[in-house]
Design a protein around this motif. Structure first.
Motif, short mmCIF file in Angstrom:
data_model
loop_
_atom_site.label_atom_id
_atom_site.label_comp_id
_atom_site.label_asym_id
_atom_site.label_seq_id
_atom_site.Cartn_x
_atom_site.Cartn_y
_atom_site.Cartn_z
N LEU A 1 8.22 9.18 2.89
CA LEU A 1 7.12 9.78 2.13
C LEU A 1 6.34 10.73 3.04
CD1 LEU A 1 5.28 9.98 -0.37
CD2 LEU A 1 4.05 8.00 0.52
N ALA A 2 6.17 10.35 4.30
CA ALA A 2 5.41 11.16 5.26
C ALA A 2 6.06 12.52 5.50
CB ALA A 2 5.26 10.41 6.58
N PHE A 3 7.32 12.65 5.16
CA PHE A 3 8.03 13.93 5.26
C PHE A 3 8.07 14.63 3.91
CE2 PHE A 3 12.28 16.03 4.83
CZ PHE A 3 12.01 17.14 5.61
N ALA A 4 8.49 13.90 2.87
CA ALA A 4 8.74 14.50 1.56
C ALA A 4 7.47 15.03 0.90
CB ALA A 4 9.42 13.49 0.64
N PHE A 5 6.38 14.30 0.98
CA PHE A 5 5.17 14.73 0.28
C PHE A 5 4.57 15.99 0.89
CE2 PHE A 5 0.62 14.16 -1.05
CZ PHE A 5 0.84 14.48 -2.38
N PRO A 6 4.37 16.08 2.22
CA PRO A 6 3.86 17.34 2.75
C PRO A 6 4.84 18.50 2.56
CG PRO A 6 3.87 15.66 4.48
CD PRO A 6 4.43 15.03 3.25
N LEU A 7 6.15 18.21 2.58
CA LEU A 7 7.13 19.26 2.33
C LEU A 7 6.98 19.79 0.90
CD1 LEU A 7 9.46 20.77 3.71
CD2 LEU A 7 11.01 19.09 2.67
N ASP B 1 0.83 -1.20 0.00
CA ASP B 1 0.00 0.00 0.00
C ASP B 1 0.87 1.26 0.00
OD1 ASP B 1 -2.53 1.30 0.08
OD2 ASP B 1 -2.40 1.49 2.25
N LEU B 2 1.82 1.32 0.91
CA LEU B 2 2.70 2.48 1.01
C LEU B 2 3.58 2.63 -0.22
CD1 LEU B 2 3.69 4.86 2.65
CD2 LEU B 2 5.31 3.34 3.77
N ALA B 3 4.07 1.53 -0.76
CA ALA B 3 4.91 1.60 -1.95
C ALA B 3 4.14 2.18 -3.14
CB ALA B 3 5.47 0.21 -2.29
N ILE B 4 2.90 1.75 -3.33
CA ILE B 4 2.08 2.25 -4.44
C ILE B 4 1.76 3.73 -4.23
CG2 ILE B 4 -0.16 2.05 -5.61
CD1 ILE B 4 1.88 -0.20 -6.23
N VAL B 5 1.43 4.11 -3.01
CA VAL B 5 1.16 5.52 -2.72
C VAL B 5 2.42 6.36 -2.95
CG1 VAL B 5 0.57 7.17 -0.89
CG2 VAL B 5 -0.76 5.08 -1.17
#
Length: 116
Positions: free
Chosen positions: A93-99, A57-61
């Motif tokens: 991802l939880a850091f990079a995407f919102p950044l 799930d996380l990899a696809i997201v």
């Protein structure tokens, strides 16, 4: 008002807060795994169906987020997209995407102020 303040809209601040929470949240567990010399990827994809499901799930997201980030950066002519893409696997991802969303929001805010 200074340019710096004008760039920081409420959504940009929210995205930045989410990025910090994502960084602290993920790296708290990453550091624990490193200190305990755990098999990080082995546990991610080898600890049973529920954990495997979350890993896939996380990899696809993550892939979808990278595609979106690159497409948006090109569309908006944002610079530095490579940094955000590299941060996904190296940090979280939880850091990079919102950044990225924070940078995007600031970019859009600057564009709107130039158009006025």
């Amino acid at each position: 008002m200074s340019r710096l303040r004008r760039d920081w809209s409420a959504p940009a601040v929210l995205y930045l807060v989410l990025a910090v929470v994502g960084l602290v949240g993920t790296w708290t567990f990453n550091i624990t795994a490193i200190v305990e010399k755990r098999d990080f990827l082995g546990e991610w994809f080898g600890s049973g169906p529920s954990v495997n499901s979350l890993g896939v799930d996380l990899a696809i997201v993550a892939v979808a987020a990278i595609v979106l980030m690159v497409a948006e950066a090109r569309r908006l002519r944002m610079r530095g997209i490579v940094l955000y893409v590299v941060l996904v696997p190296l940090v979280a991802l939880a850091f990079a995407f919102p950044l990225f969303l924070c940078a995007r929001e600031r970019h859009l805010t600057r564009q709107r102020s130039v158009e006025r």
